[in-house]
Enzyme design. Structure first.
Site, PDB file in Angstrom:
ATOM      1  CE  LYS A 153      -1.775  -0.111 -13.892  1.00 31.48           C
ATOM      2  NZ  LYS A 153      -1.553  -0.884 -12.643  1.00 31.48           N
TER       3      LYS A 153
ATOM      4  CB  SER B 277      -5.246  -1.035 -11.113  1.00 32.85           C
ATOM      5  OG  SER B 277      -3.830  -1.219 -11.145  1.00 32.85           O
TER       6      SER B 277
ATOM      7  CB  SER C 244      -2.443  -3.875 -10.168  1.00 31.49           C
ATOM      8  OG  SER C 244      -3.365  -3.313  -9.265  1.00 31.49           O
TER       9      SER C 244
END
Ligand SMILES: [Zn+2]
Lengths: 508, 524
Positions: free
Chosen positions: B83, B158, B182
């Site tokens: 990420k 997210s 997330s």
């Protein structure tokens, strides 16, 4: 009576200030610790390195980097707190103080807010033999900011062509020591402020936790001052504190005293004229001896403190605190009593020594071999005068205790006399080397050539027949005039005792 | 490019097995995933940056280690996506924000360093809501990621990029971060597995913080065992993170293997009353109930537990998180790195004017919203009423968990209240968007671990739903054991992994060929 300062501030005369107002002092002293690494990362802390060479992701505030507390800094904070008779928190946290400034890498300073590691202490400060108890509100840990350099003609942020920031200082551990309002010092407020900072500095030196150099910024004082209307004699009521100003970064002991006095006079002139004091930060100008307005510091200024979520609480065990208590140096009052007895100083001699800020220098000079009276004589009579002339603190004059002891050793050996010793100090201050080297370079050694001395005595006798006759008649006290003449001819480089002997021999 | 001979639909554990048996090479596996990225990521947009060259070099090194009989770890040579909120030295790290455009960190996050030490080639950096603020990945400054199940729908957020990359076989594994859900919510809506470890169980050093007291790095995968294997690589104490727990990471893969054997006798499973009723889509609840029945069949005892404070969790979260975020994001000021915008029409702008112009241009609306909320919540005079109260709610939530874990070994709920919604559907309704994290937020507020595993497809829309398993702090192994047991039972029922039911991605739906290595956001 009102005068005007160099920057146009109206100043009330000091006597008039005291007639109408009582000053309240507050001192915030930042001490830069001498730990090997920074507060929250492993970067070195040496002073004077190339800009931005002692940095890492953490102290540069790079995205993702995290702090780790320096255990040695916590230890120093606790020792300072204990030496200031503070309570040591069983559990405390760091907090973020949020504000934007280019020299602050994260735009928040990791500090402590309502949970300082040390709180509720005191220190007794002596001024002219009188003791003032200064109450300590707190001593907390925080990190230093970077250093901005504004390049341009003004040297200030306004009008600079560009600015550079050195982050070597960012993250260096600081202990901020905050007093409670100091009231009742009256006319001595400026001296109390100076004595407090001086004594605090001595304490820090004794603890060995900081370089304690005001000129390098490793101790920085902020001076808070407000005036309250004087309460009538006999009244026990204390008037509420007036609006305060905070004068930043006062970088010498002498400036602490001057800044307090200046602000007292400036506040009083405003109040006497019916005005009100603006709560603000002010800057001290060493060269002109004035303060100027900095940013306005209203209560609305909001640092939005909250506990630092990247750090766990600091919880020093009671065992550790007691262990650290055992490492404290002797307390200053006891130490003074002990030294006075050891040195055989009178109360007045001791008070003068402390008052001149010469205690540690005298102590070190004695340790280096000089007698107590000699050490006191040089520091208080000779060197204090020179420091005063130069407008610097005794400690900053540039003569070391070892040098003073060296000069006295030359006197004791008869190589020089007191008068020549003063010239040796000239040479030491001019950086001409050790006392021996100065004597050598300047040709200051006493002439022990009996021939030259004898000739000079003969000349003096010949030039002063009246005096010579008096001596022959038994008025030995008149010898002084001849000794003076001989010394003049020898340009001071003669042993006065030997000159007297020669005169008396020749006129016997 | 050589022919793609490697099957990218298998699990990371199976790839590791094939590597160990010498049936394939890391270079071959890595190349196969890069090929998938080339074919599909134009449509999915899971990646912000692909590092083909770096990944292949790391793969070659892994193959060499294996040839010398010295693999660095069980996952040596298995590629992974990271990420974009985690610092990677030499690789751009933007956090999905314009304000960090072009920033290349000079250091690795601890978890990234651990991936490298364990020999996992890093394929690239995955898309995310800007600074991890969102539940749909639509708040990325570089365009949204699409759900591989339906390209018109969100992949969650997210960490939508990491979940979509794994769901579309563009990576066998990924790292995510979870502040309020997330990792878990994207797992639920993409039919993948996502685990948020115990707070302090995985180092946060190098994770660009949204809310430091809530953030946690964790594994994103297609199977429970894969998540456990990756967790073992990244977990454990880190002296650079003061909040990291000084304990070994534990035998998580063993727990997953044991769970997969299917026996849950004696395990007490608590259903949280407050997280399984109103506001949940019928199909999501149906799949949840079905999963519970399978757990009972495996021998578990199901009990109902009440956590009354959970109803305040969302409100508390939206005070704590923005408060911490507002302070964390202050460092983005154009002075040292990242974007610098000069104010228009201002001659010789001051530092303050440059900061203002940069922050105005560099932050998206959601980020600004949270900075404003957080600044307000921390303001003097409001602190006690907002931040202070929220911290009290956290304490109460922690107590509710503690009480619940007296009667249950694990707690369960649907991971997200709905299946994936359409792109744009909730973009103008922040509250509706925030409600996605209703069931995931309590775990962050209390610091306990939670895993989401696919529970099947909702009847109304045929889209994946997720089943959440929560455990006490440091009992992450329970998430893996119960998760693996349920996964095994469900796959038996389905006749294979849920992702087998996902529609195939047609390369022609993509926005055309995208040149590898130049997929940074500014190309879009
Ligand atoms: Zn550093």
């Amino acid at each position: 009576m009102t005068a005007t300062s160099a920057t146009g501030d109206a100043l009330l005369s000091y006597d008039d200030v005291l007639a109408a107002y009582d000053p309240a002092l507050g001192l915030e002293v930042h001490v830069e610790l001498n730990t090997a690494s920074k507060m929250f990362c492993g970067c070195p802390t040496e002073f004077g390195a190339e800009p931005n060479t002692q940095v890492c992701p953490t102290c540069l505030g790079l995205p993702g980097a995290m702090p780790v507390v320096n255990g040695k800094a916590v230890e120093s904070a606790i020792r300072i707190g204990l030496a200031l008779n503070c309570e040591i928190a069983e559990w405390c946290r760091f907090a973020r103080k949020n504000y934007f400034y280019p020299d602050m890498p994260k735009n928040f300073q990791t500090s402590q807010y309502d949970e300082p590691i040390c709180f509720e202490g005191w220190m007794d400060v002596e001024v002219d033999g009188e003791t003032f108890r200064v109450e300590i509100e707190r001593a907390h840990m925080e990190e230093d900011t970077g250093k901005s350099l504004h390049v341009g003609t003004s040297g200030r942020i306004h009008g600079a062509d560009y600015s550079l920031v050195d982050y070597n200082r960012a993250g260096i551990p600081l202990i901020e020591i905050v007093t409670k309002p100091i009231r009742g010092a009256g006319e001595r407020a400026p001296e109390v402020a100076k004595a407090y900072v001086a004594q605090l500095r001595d304490l820090i030196v004794a603890l060995g936790v900081s370089d304690a150099r005001m000129d390098q910024g490793s101790i920085r004082a902020d001076v808070n001052l407000s005036l309250a209307p004087k309460v009538s004699a006999g009244s026990t009521a204390e008037a509420p504190l007036g609006t305060r100003t905070e004068t930043k970064n006062v970088n010498s002991l002498r400036s602490v005293e001057r800044a307090v006095r200046y602000e007292m006079q400036r506040h009083a002139a405003i109040l006497a004229g019916g005005g009100s004091i603006l709560q603000e930060t002010r800057h001290w100008h060493e060269d002109t001896g004035v303060t100027t307005s900095g940013r306005e510091k209203s209560d609305a200024e909001d640092y939005r403190y909250f506990p630092e979520p990247d750090l766990v609480p600091v919880a020093p065990s009671r065992e550790w605190v007691e262990e650290l208590r055992g490492t404290l140096p002797e307390n200053p009052t006891q130490k003074r009593a002990r030294l006075q007895a050891e040195w055989g100083f009178t109360d007045l001699e001791m008070r003068d020594t402390v008052g001149a800020g010469a205690l540690s220098m005298v102590e070190e000079t004695i340790a280096a071999g000089a007698s107590p009276q000699a050490a006191r004589k040089w520091w208080l009579a000779e060197l204090a005068r020179r420091a005063n002339d130069a407008g610097v603190e005794l400690a900053e004059l540039g003569v070391t205790p070892a040098q003073v002891a060296g000069v006295q050793a030359l006197v004791d050996a008869g190589s020089i006399n007191d008068k020549l010793a003063r010239q040796v100090f000239d040479g030491l201050l001019a950086g001409e080397g050790t006392p021996e080297e100065v004597v050598e370079k300047r040709g200051l050694a006493i002439v022990s050539d009996e021939g030259a001395l004898s000739a000079a005595v003969d000349n003096a006798i010949a030039a002063n027949p009246d005096v010579a006759q008096k001596i022959r008649d038994g008025k030995v006290a008149a010898a002084g005039a001849l000794i003076g003449a001989v010394m003049k001819e020898m340009r001071g480089q003669a042993d006065a005792g030997r000159v007297r002997e020669l005169i008396l021999e020749k006129l016997a | 490019m050589t022919a793609i001979t490697c099957n990218t639909r298998v699990s990371a554990a199976e790839i590791a097995g094939a590597l160990a048996r010498g049936e394939t090479s890391s270079v071959e596996v890595t190349r196969a995933h890069l090929h998938n990225i080339e074919r599909h990521d134009g449509a999915v947009h899971a990646y912000l940056h692909v590092d083909a060259e770096g990944a292949l070099a790391q793969a070659a090194a892994a193959d060499e280690r294996r040839a010398n009989g010295a693999p660095a770890s069980a996952l040596d040579g298995v590629p992974i996506a990271v990420k974009d909120v985690l610092a990677t030295s030499g690789l751009p790290t933007t956090c999905g924000s314009k304000i960090l455009q072009g920033w290349v960190p000079p250091y690795d996050a601890t978890v990234v360093a651990r991936l490298k030490r364990a020999g996992l080639p890093i394929l690239g950096k995955t898309n995310m809501d800007e600074f991890a603020m969102g539940s749909s990945t639509e708040h990325s400054a570089y365009g949204p990621t699409r759900n591989p199940w339906d390209l018109d729908r969100i992949p969650g957020g997210s960490g939508g990029g990491s979940a979509a990359a794994v769901a579309s076989f563009q990576a066998p594994l990924a790292l995510g971060t979870d502040t309020g859900g997330s990792i878990r919510q994207p797992g639920a809506v993409t039919g993948t597995v996502g685990m948020k470890p115990t707070y302090g169980g995985v180092s946060r050093y190098g994770l660009v913080a949204m809310a430091n007291s809530l953030d946690q790095v964790g594994p994103v995968s297609r199977t429970v065992l894969d998540a456990a294997l990756l967790h073992e690589v990244i977990g454990g104490h880190d002296p650079l993170d003061s909040t990291s727990i000084d304990q070994p990471v534990g035998k998580l893969a063993d727990a997953a293997r044991r769970g997969a054997e299917g026996d849950l006798s004696g395990v007490r499973v608590g259903v949280i009353t407050e997280l399984s009723g109103e506001g949940y889509q019928a199909g999501v609840l149906a799949r949840f109930q079905e999963s519970l029945d399978l757990l009972v069949e495996a021998g578990a005892e199901v009990v109902e537990v009440s956590c009354p404070s959970f109803v305040h969790a969302l409100a508390a979260y939206y005070l704590v998180m923005p408060a911490e975020a507002s302070s964390n994001l202050a460092k983005f000021d154009a002075m040292r790195y990242g974007l610098r915008v000069l104010p228009e029409g201002v001659e010789n702008p001051s530092a303050e004017e440059v900061m203002r112009a940069t922050r105005d241009a560099g932050f998206g609306d959601e980020v600004k919203r949270r900075i404003i909320l957080g600044t307000y919540a921390l303001s003097s005079g409001y602190y006690d009423a907002f931040y202070g109260q929220a911290q009290k709610v956290r304490t109460l939530i922690g107590r509710d968990f503690a009480a619940a874990f007296e009667t249950a070994d694990v707690l369960v709920s649907p991971t997200a209240p709905t299946t994936a919604f359409k792109l744009g559907e909730k973009l103008d309704d922040p509250i509706a968007m925030y409600l996605n994290d209703l069931a995931t937020i309590p775990a962050n507020l209390a610091g306990v671990p939670g895993i989401s595993i696919p529970s099947g497809l909702a009847d109304e829309d045929g889209l994946p739903a997720g089943f959440q398993v929560l455990a006490p702090a440091l009992a992450d192994d329970r998430c893996y054991r119960v998760g693996a047991a349920l996964e095994a039972a469900l796959e038996r029922k389905w006749g294979g992994p849920l992702l087998d039911k996902a529609p195939g991605l047609d390369p022609s739906t993509g926005s055309g060929q995208v040149k590898l290595d130049q997929r940074n956001g500014d190309a879009r």
